[in-house]
Design an enzyme around this catalytic site. Structure first.
Site, mmCIF file in Angstrom:
data_model
loop_
_atom_site.group_PDB
_atom_site.id
_atom_site.type_symbol
_atom_site.label_atom_id
_atom_site.label_comp_id
_atom_site.label_asym_id
_atom_site.label_seq_id
_atom_site.Cartn_x
_atom_site.Cartn_y
_atom_site.Cartn_z
ATOM 1 N N MET A 27 0.879 -1.161 0.000
ATOM 2 C CA MET A 27 0.000 0.000 0.000
ATOM 3 C C MET A 27 0.921 1.216 0.000
ATOM 4 O O MET A 27 1.813 1.322 0.841
ATOM 5 C CB MET A 27 -0.904 -0.010 1.250
ATOM 6 C CG MET A 27 -1.964 1.049 1.210
ATOM 7 S SD MET A 27 -3.021 0.911 -0.255
ATOM 8 C CE MET A 27 -4.250 -0.248 0.302
ATOM 9 N N ALA A 43 6.387 3.990 -10.480
ATOM 10 C CA ALA A 43 5.840 2.845 -11.230
ATOM 11 C C ALA A 43 6.101 2.900 -12.739
ATOM 12 O O ALA A 43 5.664 1.999 -13.453
ATOM 13 C CB ALA A 43 4.345 2.639 -10.967
ATOM 14 N N ALA A 44 6.834 3.923 -13.203
ATOM 15 C CA ALA A 44 7.141 3.968 -14.648
ATOM 16 C C ALA A 44 7.997 2.755 -15.031
ATOM 17 O O ALA A 44 7.773 2.124 -16.070
ATOM 18 C CB ALA A 44 7.848 5.264 -15.002
ATOM 19 N N GLY A 45 8.959 2.419 -14.171
ATOM 20 C CA GLY A 45 9.805 1.240 -14.434
ATOM 21 C C GLY A 45 8.981 -0.039 -14.390
ATOM 22 O O GLY A 45 9.199 -0.968 -15.186
ATOM 23 N N ASP A 46 8.037 -0.108 -13.470
ATOM 24 C CA ASP A 46 7.177 -1.304 -13.367
ATOM 25 C C ASP A 46 6.314 -1.434 -14.620
ATOM 26 O O ASP A 46 6.127 -2.534 -15.152
ATOM 27 C CB ASP A 46 6.276 -1.208 -12.130
ATOM 28 C CG ASP A 46 7.086 -1.029 -10.862
ATOM 29 O OD1 ASP A 46 8.226 -1.518 -10.824
ATOM 30 O OD2 ASP A 46 6.586 -0.382 -9.926
ATOM 31 N N GLY A 101 0.704 8.571 -8.455
ATOM 32 C CA GLY A 101 0.407 7.273 -7.846
ATOM 33 C C GLY A 101 0.838 6.112 -8.715
ATOM 34 O O GLY A 101 1.049 6.262 -9.921
ATOM 35 N N GLY A 151 15.240 7.163 -22.249
ATOM 36 C CA GLY A 151 14.807 5.951 -22.952
ATOM 37 C C GLY A 151 15.450 4.696 -22.394
ATOM 38 O O GLY A 151 15.485 4.501 -21.178
ATOM 39 N N GLY A 180 5.841 -5.703 -7.789
ATOM 40 C CA GLY A 180 5.258 -6.896 -8.396
ATOM 41 C C GLY A 180 3.832 -6.641 -8.854
ATOM 42 O O GLY A 180 3.476 -6.884 -10.020
ATOM 43 N N ALA A 181 3.007 -6.139 -7.944
ATOM 44 C CA ALA A 181 1.599 -5.901 -8.278
ATOM 45 C C ALA A 181 1.473 -4.850 -9.381
ATOM 46 O O ALA A 181 0.620 -4.971 -10.267
ATOM 47 C CB ALA A 181 0.839 -5.460 -7.027
#
Ligand code: RIB
Length: 298
Positions: A11, A242-245, A280, A218, A40-41
């Site tokens: 969270m 979360a851009a990498g995720d 987020g 890039g 992971g999520a």
């Protein structure tokens, strides 16, 4: 068949500031939100929103945060049969984002720490049927190593996103199909800050393909036959969380769909760029139609 993500669920407590605080300094936030996250999520949701069939293996605590995260993945159409409820608090992350979209993240692993090899073993059949297994390093390293050993026995492809940075045992490199470090992670794994030399070092350890993510620059690709850079899409980032995720989730989708490497990396760059346009983690992950339109328009 499809993508299996073995990894963390957190969270995220995300706060927005004009600038990141200095050591010992107290500053005021101008916005706060609670968002589903965990590398992971996030990768699982990214892949699912891009149209893949996704299963998640992970762990949450027996608390309200765990319930929210679990329900969130179900609502995305992700198979959550591999998510364990353990006797611990659900993992969380304290995220501070500045006006330029830069962030600092501190993760408390909580339940993620209890995802052990015995949990993975129970889902051997799911891993055996997958096209690709995606892993990161927010769960115990022993679990990651065991999963990679298992994928080798079962002949399932592996994408390892070595984040957050940690040293890996030498024997697993030869079973990794694609490794996706950022520049810091590459330096820790290879011992050099030279992107091309570092990538070569990982190939020498046995990895089949290396993709180094370079943020707004890039990414760089190298295998035994070729290497090239793929430019990023230019966007005004609000939050890079979360851009990498998103990039990793997209790369897994591209692999399953059999895209060529240049096309895959352009697709993953597009998904990563779109993710930075909203605040987020999971809230900002784009759907397939947005990505296709964005890539076409740019
Ligand atoms: O990569 C971003 C993620 O890192 C956040 O969602 C946070 O939970 C941490 O895992």
């Amino acid at each position: 068949m499809g993508i299996v993500v073995v990894g963390s669920m957190n969270m995220d407590y995300t706060t927005k500031v004009d600038r990141l605080p200095r050591e010992g300094e107290t500053i005021m936030s101008n916005f706060f939100t609670t968002v589903a996250g965990g590398k992971g999520a996030n990768q699982a949701v990214a892949a699912s929103r891009l149209g893949a069939n996704v299963s998640m293996i992970g762990a949450v605590g027996c608390d309200s945060a765990g319930e929210v995260l679990l329900q969130g993945l179900k609502d995305e159409g992700i198979d959550t049969g591999g998510i364990y409820k353990v006797d611990s608090a659900t993992g969380n992350a304290m995220i501070t984002v500045d006006n330029g979209g830069n962030n600092t993240i501190v993760v408390y692993p909580g339940a993620n720490r209890y995802l052990g090899r015995e949990h993975i073993k129970e889902f051997t059949h799911v891993i055996g049927e997958a096209d690709v297994v995606v892993l990161q390093l927010e769960i115990p390293l022993d679990t990651v190593v065991y999963t990679i050993e298992l994928t080798n026995e079962l002949k399932t492809s592996v994408i390892l996103n070595p984040a957050p940075a940690a040293s890996l045992p030498d024997h697993i490199y030869k079973w990794i199909d694609i490794i996706t470090p950022n520049e810091t992670e590459l330096e820790l794994l290879s011992g050099t800050d030279d992107i091309e030399k570092g990538s070569r070092a990982l190939l020498d350890l046995g990895v089949k393909r290396v993709v180094v993510t370079l943020g707004s620059k890039g990414c760089f690709y190298m295998d035994r036959d070729e290497s090239f850079y793929v430019d990023a899409f230019k966007v005004d980032s609000v939050d890079t969380t979360a851009a990498g995720d998103a990039f990793n989730g997209a790369l897994a989708v591209a692999m399953v769909e059999g895209m060529g490497m240049k096309e895959s990396l352009r697709f993953a760059n597009g998904v990563g760029a779109l993710t930075t346009l909203k605040l987020g983690a999971q809230d900002s992950l784009p759907h397939r139609r947005e990505v296709e339109k964005f890539i076409e328009d740019n």
